[in-house]
Enzyme design. Structure first.
Site, PDB file in Angstrom:
ATOM      1  N   LYS A 179       0.869  -1.180   0.000  1.00 56.26           N
ATOM      2  CA  LYS A 179       0.000   0.000   0.000  1.00 56.26           C
ATOM      3  C   LYS A 179       0.906   1.230   0.000  1.00 56.26           C
ATOM      4  O   LYS A 179       1.158   1.853   1.023  1.00 56.26           O
ATOM      5  CB  LYS A 179      -0.921  -0.032   1.224  1.00 56.26           C
TER       6      LYS A 179
HETATM    7  N1  PXG Z   1      -7.585  -2.396  -2.881  1.00 56.82           N
HETATM    8  C1  PXG Z   1      -6.931  -1.224  -2.933  1.00 56.82           C
HETATM    9  C2  PXG Z   1      -6.079  -0.934  -4.101  1.00 56.82           C
HETATM   10  C3  PXG Z   1      -7.059  -0.310  -1.876  1.00 56.82           C
HETATM   11  O1  PXG Z   1      -6.387   0.835  -1.924  1.00 56.82           O
HETATM   12  C4  PXG Z   1      -8.572  -1.851  -0.786  1.00 56.82           C
HETATM   13  C5  PXG Z   1      -8.382  -2.715  -1.844  1.00 56.82           C
HETATM   14  C6  PXG Z   1      -9.418  -2.290   0.372  1.00 56.82           C
HETATM   15  O2  PXG Z   1      -8.596  -2.611   1.488  1.00 56.82           O
HETATM   16  P1  PXG Z   1      -9.098  -2.458   2.988  1.00 56.82           P
HETATM   17  O3  PXG Z   1      -7.942  -2.869   3.810  1.00 56.82           O
HETATM   18  O4  PXG Z   1      -9.451  -1.020   3.186  1.00 56.82           O
HETATM   19  O5  PXG Z   1     -10.264  -3.347   3.140  1.00 56.82           O
HETATM   20  C7  PXG Z   1      -7.929  -0.599  -0.803  1.00 56.82           C
HETATM   21  C8  PXG Z   1      -8.206   0.387   0.284  1.00 56.82           C
HETATM   22  C9  PXG Z   1     -10.585   5.434   0.316  1.00 56.82           C
HETATM   23  C10 PXG Z   1      -9.301   4.787   0.022  1.00 56.82           C
HETATM   24  O6  PXG Z   1     -10.564   6.491   0.969  1.00 56.82           O
HETATM   25  C11 PXG Z   1      -9.099   3.443   0.279  1.00 56.82           C
HETATM   26  C12 PXG Z   1      -7.878   2.873  -0.023  1.00 56.82           C
HETATM   27  C13 PXG Z   1      -6.945   3.646  -0.600  1.00 56.82           C
HETATM   28  C14 PXG Z   1      -7.164   4.968  -0.863  1.00 56.82           C
HETATM   29  C15 PXG Z   1      -8.346   5.566  -0.550  1.00 56.82           C
HETATM   30  O7  PXG Z   1     -11.603   4.898  -0.125  1.00 56.82           O
HETATM   31  N2  PXG Z   1      -7.494   1.576   0.224  1.00 56.82           N
END
Ligand code: PXG
Length: 292
Positions: free
Chosen positions: A149
Site C-alpha cells: 500500500k
Molecule cells: N484495494 C486497494 C487498491 C485499496 O487501496 C482496498 C483494496 C481495500 O482494502 P481495505 O484494507 O481497506 O479493506 C484498498 C483500500 C478510500 C481509500 O478512501 C481506500 C484505499 C486507498 C485509498 C483511498 O476509499 N485503500
C-alpha cells in the site's frame, strides 16, 4: 482539528511537510486508511501490521514501534474528540534532496489525519453500484507489487478518472493477463452457486482488511465455501452476486458492470447478509479509543 505530525499534535493549518519530502517528490512512502466506529478503532492492529509490511517491502524503516504508532493514532482521535472517524496514517521516506537516493532522507515523515467520515450515498447500498472495467491495468508485481500500500496510486487514480468520466463510482482493474484483480480502492468478490470467489493477492489484489473479514464471515456465519481463484470479466457478468469491500465502502453490492445487469439487478441475498454481519462486527469490536 489537530494533526499528528512527527510526534507532535499540530493545528491543521500548521500541518505541512517539506517540498523536499520524497513522499511528494517520488511517491516514496506507504499509507493506511482506517475507520473508527462508536469509540473503537476497527482492526487497528491488522492495519498497523500491514503498514509495517508495506514499509519493509520498500526498505523503509519506521522510526516508531507498532505500539507507539497505535498510541499515536488513539491520541489523535482523543484530542479531536472523535468516536466515528476516517483515519489516514502515512509514512514517507522523509525529506531529502533532489535525487532518488534515499540515503539523503535521514528520518521518515509520519503523519496521522483523523477526520469525520464521508459515506457513500445510501442509494448505493440499497440499489447497488454500477461499475465499469477500466482500460488501465493494475501494476504488475515485477514492477511494483500491488500488495504494497504505497503512495504510488497513479494507475488507480487514472482508472478512477476513467470511471468518473463514465458516471461510475468505481472501476474494475484487470491484471496484465486480463484476469480481474480488484477495484481502485476496493477488493472484488462474486458469488456463484453459493461459493464466494475473490482473486488471490498474487493476481494483483491488495490483501484488504475488509476482504479478510468478509472471507471469515462467509465461512463462519454464512457457512459457505470461500475460494481465492483467478477469473475474468465473463465470470462477473454471469455471477449470481457481485460486491466490493474496503475500509471506506465497507461491503457494497454491485448490480451493473459495463452496462450489463448482474442477475436480477438487485443486491444479492448473501451480500445483504454480509453487509449486516459486517455492520455488527464494526460496532462490537476494535481497540477502544478511550484510556482504560
Ligand atoms: N484495494 C486497494 C487498491 C485499496 O487501496 C482496498 C483494496 C481495500 O482494502 P481495505 O484494507 O481497506 O479493506 C484498498 C483500500 C478510500 C481509500 O478512501 C481506500 C484505499 C486507498 C485509498 C483511498 O476509499 N485503500
Amino acid at each position: 482539528m489537530k494533526i499528528y505530525l512527527n510526534g507532535q499534535l499540530v493545528d491543521k493549518e500548521k500541518a505541512t511537510v517539506s517540498v523536499f519530502d520524497h513522499g511528494l517528490l517520488y511517491g516514496d512512502g506507504v499509507f493506511e486508511g482506517i475507520r473508527a466506529y462508536n469509540g473503537r478503532v476497527f482492526k487497528l492492529v491488522e492495519h498497523i501490521d500491514r503498514l509495517f509490511n508495506s514499509a519493509r517491502a520498500i526498505l523503509l524503516e519506521i522510526s516508531l514501534t507498532k505500539q507507539q504508532i497505535q498510541e499515536a493514532v488513539l491520541e489523535t482521535l482523543r484530542v479531536n474528540q472523535l468516536q466515528d472517524a476516517y483515519i489516514r496514517l502515512v509514512v514517507t521516506r522523509g525529506s531529502g534532496d533532489l535525487g532518488l537516493d534515499p540515503r539523503h532522507c535521514t528520518k521518515p515523515t509520519i503523519f496521522i489525519i483523523t477526520d469525520k467520515i464521508t459515506l457513500y450515498p445510501v442509494e448505493f447500498y440499497r440499489d447497488g453500484l454500477s461499475v465499469i472495467t477500466s482500460s488501465v491495468k493494475r501494476n504488475i508485481s515485477e514492477a511494483l507489487s500491488p500488495a504494497i500500500k504505497s503512495l504510488n496510486y497513479l494507475n488507480n487514480v487514472l482508472a478512477k478518472i476513467e470511471a468518473i468520466r463514465q458516471n461510475a463510482p468505481e472501476a474494475i482493474m484487470l491484471n496484465r493477463e486480463g484476469y480481474v484483480a480488484e477495484c481502485t480502492g476496493d477488493n472484488i468478490f462474486l458469488f456463484k452457486d453459493n461459493v464466494l470467489i475473490t482473486p488471490p493477492t498474487w493476481a494483483g489484489a491488495l490483501e484488504g482488511i475488509t476482504r479478510n473479514v468478509v472471507m471469515d464471515l462467509t465461512n463462519r456465519k454464512l457457512k459457505l465455501e470461500v475460494r481465492e481463484e483467478i477469473f475474468t470479466p465473463y465470470h462477473l457478468y454471469i455471477a449470481d452476486e457481485v460486491f466490493l469491500t474496503g475500509t471506506a465502502a465497507e461491503v457494497i453490492p454491485v448490480t451493473k458492470i459495463d452496462g450489463r445487469i448482474i442477475k436480477d439487478g438487485k443486491p444479492g441475498k448473501e451480500t445483504l447478509k454480509l453487509m449486516k454481519a459486517f455492520g455488527e462486527l464494526t460496532r462490537m469490536t476494535g481497540v477502544p479509543i478511550r484510556r482504560k
